[in-house]
Write a protein that holds these residues in place. Structure first.
Motif, mmCIF file in Angstrom:
data_model
loop_
_atom_site.group_PDB
_atom_site.id
_atom_site.type_symbol
_atom_site.label_atom_id
_atom_site.label_comp_id
_atom_site.label_asym_id
_atom_site.label_seq_id
_atom_site.Cartn_x
_atom_site.Cartn_y
_atom_site.Cartn_z
ATOM 1 N N GLU A 63 13.152 -8.050 1.169
ATOM 2 C CA GLU A 63 12.908 -9.361 0.397
ATOM 3 C C GLU A 63 13.313 -10.796 1.317
ATOM 4 O OE1 GLU A 63 14.620 -11.720 -3.561
ATOM 5 O OE2 GLU A 63 15.085 -9.439 -3.154
ATOM 6 N N GLU A 64 14.042 -10.442 2.231
ATOM 7 C CA GLU A 64 14.478 -11.571 3.011
ATOM 8 C C GLU A 64 13.476 -11.769 4.232
ATOM 9 O OE1 GLU A 64 16.854 -14.564 4.848
ATOM 10 O OE2 GLU A 64 17.311 -13.864 2.832
ATOM 11 N N TYR A 65 13.088 -10.436 4.675
ATOM 12 C CA TYR A 65 12.300 -10.756 5.921
ATOM 13 C C TYR A 65 10.540 -10.782 5.485
ATOM 14 C CZ TYR A 65 16.379 -8.681 7.926
ATOM 15 O OH TYR A 65 17.785 -8.434 8.491
ATOM 16 N N ASP A 66 10.358 -10.432 4.226
ATOM 17 C CA ASP A 66 8.766 -10.323 3.868
ATOM 18 C C ASP A 66 8.287 -9.202 4.538
ATOM 19 O OD1 ASP A 66 6.847 -10.726 2.035
ATOM 20 O OD2 ASP A 66 5.840 -12.469 3.373
ATOM 21 N N GLY A 67 9.058 -8.146 5.061
ATOM 22 C CA GLY A 67 8.589 -7.111 5.937
ATOM 23 C C GLY A 67 9.491 -6.174 6.161
ATOM 24 N N ALA A 68 9.126 -5.245 6.981
ATOM 25 C CA ALA A 68 10.096 -4.195 7.554
ATOM 26 C C ALA A 68 11.315 -4.600 8.374
ATOM 27 C CB ALA A 68 9.389 -3.016 8.182
ATOM 28 N N ALA A 125 0.708 -1.099 -0.057
ATOM 29 C CA ALA A 125 -0.072 -0.002 0.022
ATOM 30 C C ALA A 125 0.809 1.163 0.088
ATOM 31 C CB ALA A 125 -0.941 0.047 1.274
ATOM 32 N N THR A 126 1.957 1.037 0.725
ATOM 33 C CA THR A 126 3.031 2.342 0.587
ATOM 34 C C THR A 126 3.930 2.618 -0.445
ATOM 35 O OG1 THR A 126 4.473 1.259 2.286
ATOM 36 C CG2 THR A 126 2.751 2.377 3.272
ATOM 37 N N SER A 127 4.275 1.455 -0.926
ATOM 38 C CA SER A 127 5.369 1.414 -2.089
ATOM 39 C C SER A 127 4.972 2.429 -3.009
ATOM 40 C CB SER A 127 5.524 0.160 -2.581
ATOM 41 O OG SER A 127 6.429 -0.701 -1.371
ATOM 42 N N PRO A 128 3.941 2.384 -3.887
ATOM 43 C CA PRO A 128 3.337 3.266 -5.067
ATOM 44 C C PRO A 128 4.018 4.781 -4.742
ATOM 45 C CG PRO A 128 1.834 1.451 -4.802
ATOM 46 C CD PRO A 128 2.779 1.739 -3.505
ATOM 47 N N PHE A 129 3.785 5.127 -3.441
ATOM 48 C CA PHE A 129 3.748 6.480 -3.342
ATOM 49 C C PHE A 129 5.131 6.910 -2.840
ATOM 50 C CE2 PHE A 129 4.371 9.798 -0.156
ATOM 51 C CZ PHE A 129 4.060 10.983 -0.350
ATOM 52 N N LEU A 130 5.731 5.881 -2.194
ATOM 53 C CA LEU A 130 7.396 6.258 -2.139
ATOM 54 C C LEU A 130 8.469 6.055 -3.132
ATOM 55 C CD1 LEU A 130 7.745 3.711 1.195
ATOM 56 C CD2 LEU A 130 7.612 6.256 1.208
ATOM 57 N N GLU A 131 7.760 5.204 -3.979
ATOM 58 C CA GLU A 131 8.362 5.261 -5.480
ATOM 59 C C GLU A 131 8.375 6.488 -6.189
ATOM 60 O OE1 GLU A 131 6.686 2.011 -7.472
ATOM 61 O OE2 GLU A 131 7.864 0.551 -6.546
ATOM 62 N N LYS A 132 7.269 7.246 -6.082
ATOM 63 C CA LYS A 132 7.044 8.733 -6.654
ATOM 64 C C LYS A 132 8.013 9.608 -6.011
ATOM 65 C CE LYS A 132 2.608 7.863 -8.179
ATOM 66 N NZ LYS A 132 1.025 8.251 -8.070
ATOM 67 N N VAL A 133 8.191 9.848 -4.672
ATOM 68 C CA VAL A 133 8.799 10.814 -3.756
ATOM 69 C C VAL A 133 10.174 10.648 -3.686
ATOM 70 C CG1 VAL A 133 6.358 11.428 -3.106
ATOM 71 C CG2 VAL A 133 8.089 10.017 -1.790
ATOM 72 N N ILE A 134 10.638 9.257 -3.366
ATOM 73 C CA ILE A 134 12.079 8.989 -3.217
ATOM 74 C C ILE A 134 13.079 9.111 -4.208
ATOM 75 C CG2 ILE A 134 13.433 7.304 -1.960
ATOM 76 C CD1 ILE A 134 11.293 6.546 -0.146
ATOM 77 N N ASP A 135 14.217 9.714 -4.041
ATOM 78 C CA ASP A 135 15.162 9.769 -5.018
ATOM 79 C C ASP A 135 16.177 8.682 -4.555
ATOM 80 O OD1 ASP A 135 17.191 10.016 -6.936
ATOM 81 O OD2 ASP A 135 17.626 12.163 -5.973
#
Length: 257
Positions: A221-226, A195-205
């Motif tokens: 990827e290893e943890y499947d989470g934060a 849910a958060t990734s699409p927004f972060l991909e737009k604003v993070i350089d």
């Protein structure tokens, strides 16, 4: 989530309950309740809903008795929590005596980790004044035996045990927090990231955070989470043991000198 403090009640009454040395009436009808039944009921409530849900009235309702009858056996919630803690600590098993000391400490750490996952409410109890019951003292004794004979001073032995058990508690807290977050929010870590990734991909350089993006992606990827509580526990435990081993070796080198 509220915090409770062990040793917050009447010390004498708590110790009497912990060591089962209360004076009992010699005559009269057989008691309908026992401290064991009350502690089991209280623990089941706390296991399922946390200490916030625990009250003398709730315990009485669970046991089908009047609330005031509970106070005949247990003076209050504070003393009850002391007994609950000690009974829970009695579930931990000592390591085999024939194991190397590192394996003994691994066993102790994992037993503590498992204990907090079975009874997450224990993480709500501040034990600056520990419940000095038989199970706690038995556990402390065999934990000290795990590092006895390594050339450490008595204070260092106590510090090593505190380090290992404290690390297990801290790691378990992170793991329990992750599980409770999923249960209370109704979404998994993966769903939250999606849910958060699409927004972060737009604003993070990515050029501004090259290490964070690379390492964070690999860890996610290893943890499947934060975060990965189990990985962090196992990785951190080995580093703790490495540090203890360095201390043991330094003491041995000092003796040889």
């Amino acid at each position: 989530m509220s915090v409770e403090y062990s040793g917050a009640g009447d010390p004498k009454r708590s110790l009497e309950l912990l060591w089962d040395v209360r004076e009992r009436p010699r005559r009269g009808p057989r008691p309908r309740l026992t401290v064991d039944r009350i502690v089991r009921a209280a623990t089941e409530i706390a296991d399922g809903e946390g200490l916030d849900a625990l009250s003398m009235r709730r315990i009485a309702d669970t046991l089908g008795v009047a609330p005031m009858s509970i106070y005949t056996y247990v003076p209050g919630k504070s003393e009850l929590i002391d007994v609950m803690m000690d009974r829970a600590l009695g579930e931990a098993t000592p390591p085999r005596e024939d194991l190397p000391w590192r394996d003994k400490l691994r066993h102790i750490a994992r037993e503590n980790w498992d204990l907090y996952h079975r009874h997450p409410w224990m993480l709500q109890v501040v034990t600056a004044r520990p419940p000095l019951g038989p199970n706690l003292l038995d556990k402390y004794e065999y934990e000290l035996r795990a590092v006895d004979g390594l050339g450490l001073t008595d204070v260092e032995m106590d510090s090593v045990v505190s380090l290992v058990t404290g690390f297990a508690a801290s790691s378990a807290r992170s793991s329990v927090d992750v599980a409770q977050a999923e249960r209370r929010t109704g979404i998994t870590d993966r769903e939250w990231w999606e849910a958060t990734s699409p927004f972060l991909e737009k604003v993070i350089d990515p050029g501004r955070y090259p290490l964070g993006m690379r390492v964070g992606a690999a860890a996610g990827e290893e943890y499947d989470g934060a975060i990965g509580p189990e990985h962090a526990f196992e990785f951190g435990l080995e580093r703790v043991l490495d540090g203890i081993e360095a201390l043991v070796r330094s003491r041995a080198a000092g003796e040889d000198a």
